[in-house]
Design an enzyme around this catalytic site. Structure first.
Site, short mmCIF file in Angstrom:
data_model
loop_
_atom_site.label_atom_id
_atom_site.label_comp_id
_atom_site.label_asym_id
_atom_site.label_seq_id
_atom_site.Cartn_x
_atom_site.Cartn_y
_atom_site.Cartn_z
N SER A 137 0.83 -1.21 0.00
CA SER A 137 0.00 0.00 0.00
C SER A 137 0.87 1.26 0.00
CB SER A 137 -0.96 -0.06 1.20
OG SER A 137 -2.00 0.86 1.08
N ASP A 143 -8.88 -4.56 -6.13
CA ASP A 143 -8.35 -3.99 -4.89
C ASP A 143 -9.16 -2.73 -4.57
OD1 ASP A 143 -6.86 -2.48 -2.97
OD2 ASP A 143 -5.02 -3.50 -3.58
N HIS A 202 -7.24 -6.12 -0.58
CA HIS A 202 -6.17 -5.12 -0.60
C HIS A 202 -4.88 -5.76 -0.14
CE1 HIS A 202 -4.02 -1.44 -0.41
NE2 HIS A 202 -3.96 -1.38 0.92
#
Length: 491
Positions: free
Chosen positions: A209, A435, A462
């Protein structure tokens, strides 16, 4: 573009243009040559603190520390694998501790010291970014603020955002000086000091991320210091703040639509048996909370927390059964489980204490992006956001409401741009087709910009590496161990 260039590199560029001699870069040897003092901190793990300059433009001035956690390699050691989970505001030490117990990470634990770091201002790093008390955060979450675009309403909203920034300055050690140096630019410099202090000639890195943004920025700044880099759940550094929020909202709508398809096949689906009506069914559950929050034990569930809790439940397909149960509970007038999802998202523990991740998130975001103060631009972004994510309609972000960053007490230290890293070994970028938080196309774009290899994961979650998908895990482990890039582009 120049705003994203390090001070030393910019000086070299200017010297090349003017013919003036380039000043020597700051001498960081006392930091890069430091000996880390590791101490046992339970479960076979070691902890330490890395000392770094508060301000890299003044390395002889104040210093701060970065918290570290290590699991030593079990067999023939290749080097260190440095990990970061993202956020901004999430703890890399917590991620390393988790990977130290993960069966999927066993091949990496054998050959690498797993090293997690808490980016400056976060977790075990000192000082920590601090803005609001636990009680203030609870109160803020419990109340939905509708738009009031009267002169008085605009004035009140601006006063609130300004007051928030002032609280961060007041409550955080070194105040503005520290807040001006907590962005990705400075985390990347800390990461290179860490690489040197660990004794690694080149960095092996795993970022999830926002951790992919750290990785991409490191690749730009130090491309020849990279051995290997896995970037999972990629953020596209070329996206501005407004564009990133719009695309992320659409990503969550896409994930909600996928959840609706899954849920409709169940006899107990809280959102009904017609996937085409998922958004409407969610709205009928959530929008009444604007006027009347639902009881949730000793607290109440607001509309904003219902949306946030749903965000949290959409992050992984493994949470969908619990999310369906939470929505069914809300239909019965009880918001307890959905509030628990929101608490987990905000990192609030059962005793009511927050980790500080949300304040760190804003502090980093506000210096990483170009400031947006044009209300017309905000209105257009709001329209795009609701058009792409209609399940958000009726709550925040409110039309014409300026973001916290619009009145942030220190200026940005980075700007949006497509990363370029000549000389970088090919990184492995993992991107998931559905995602919700970092939509798939961002991974496609980042892999292209960095000259990397894209591994597409077909799923709804995710991030995925070392989380149970055998295909992705095999590819990522082989790449980190010996640089072998995957033969297949999809999992």
């Amino acid at each position: 573009m120049l705003r994203a260039v390090g001070a030393a590199a910019l000086a070299v560029l200017l010297a090349a243009c003017t013919g003036a001699p380039a000043p020597a870069p700051p001498d960081l040897r006392k930091f890069t040559a430091q000996k880390l003092t590791w101490s046992p901190c339970g479960d076979g793990l070691d902890c330490a603190h890395l000392t770094v300059p508060l301000d890299y433009a003044a390395p002889d001035g104040k210093t701060v520390t970065v918290g570290l956690l290590r699991h030593k390699a079990a067999k023939q050691r290749i080097g260190s694998l440095v990990v970061d989970p993202g956020g901004p505001g999430a703890s890399g030490t917590a991620l390393a501790a988790s990977l130290a117990k993960s069966p999927a990470a066993a091949p990496l634990r054998d050959r690498f010291d797993l090293v997690g770091f808490d980016p400056r201002g976060v977790g075990t790093s000192e000082p920590r970014i601090t803005c609001r008390s636990d009680a203030e955060l609870d109160a803020d979450r419990a109340t939905d603020t509708e738009s009031d675009m009267s002169p008085e309403g605009v004035k009140k909203q601006l006063a609130e955002t300004t007051a928030y920034g002032a609280k961060c300055v007041e409550a955080t050690k070194y105040g503005k000086e520290f807040l001006a140096n907590v962005g990705t630019r400075d985390v990347v410099r800390d990461l290179d000091v860490l690489r040197a202090a660990l004794g690694d000639e080149k960095l092996t890195y795993l970022g999830y991320s926002y951790g992919t943004q750290i990785g991409a920025a490191y690749a730009e700044a130090y491309p020849r210091n990279v051995r290997a880099m896995v970037l999972d759940g990629a953020i596209d550094p070329a996206q501005g703040l407004v564009e990133s929020l719009v695309t992320q909202a659409a990503g969550f709508q896409d994930a909600l639509d996928e959840f609706g398809k899954w849920c409709a096949a169940r006899g107990d689906c809280a959102l009904g048996r017609d996937p085409a009506r998922t958004t409407g069914a969610f709205q009928r559950l959530a929008r009444p909370l604007i006027a009347k929050p639902a009881p949730a034990g000793a607290r109440h569930l607001s509309f904003e927390d219902a949306v946030t809790g749903t965000f949290g439940g959409l992050y992984s397909r493994g949470d969908w059964t619990a999310l369906n149960n939470a929505l069914a509970q809300l239909a019965d007038g009880n918001g307890r489980t959905l509030l628990a999802f929101a608490d987990d998202y905000y990192q609030r523990d059962p005793d009511g204490h927050y980790s500080g991740a949300i304040d760190a998130y804003f502090a980093v975001r506000c210096v990483d992006h170009t400031r947006v103060t044009d209300r017309a631009e905000i209105d257009r972004a709001h329209e795009k956001m609701v058009a792409g994510a209609p399940f958000l309609a009726g709550g925040t972000p409110d039309t014409s409401e300026l973001d916290i960053c619009s009145t942030w007490p220190v200026p940005p230290t980075s700007a949006e741009h497509a990363p370029r890293a000549p000389g970088l070994p090919k990184p492995l970028v993992v991107s998931t087709t559905h995602d919700p938080a970092t939509p798939y196309q961002q991974g496609v774009d980042l892999a292209k910009d960095l000259g990397g290899v894209l591994l597409t994961h077909e799923g709804v979650q995710h991030t995925v590496f070392l989380q149970g998908n055998a295909c992705v895990d095999r590819a990522g482990v082989a790449y980190l161990l010996d640089g072998t890039l995957p033969a297949t582009a999809r999992c």
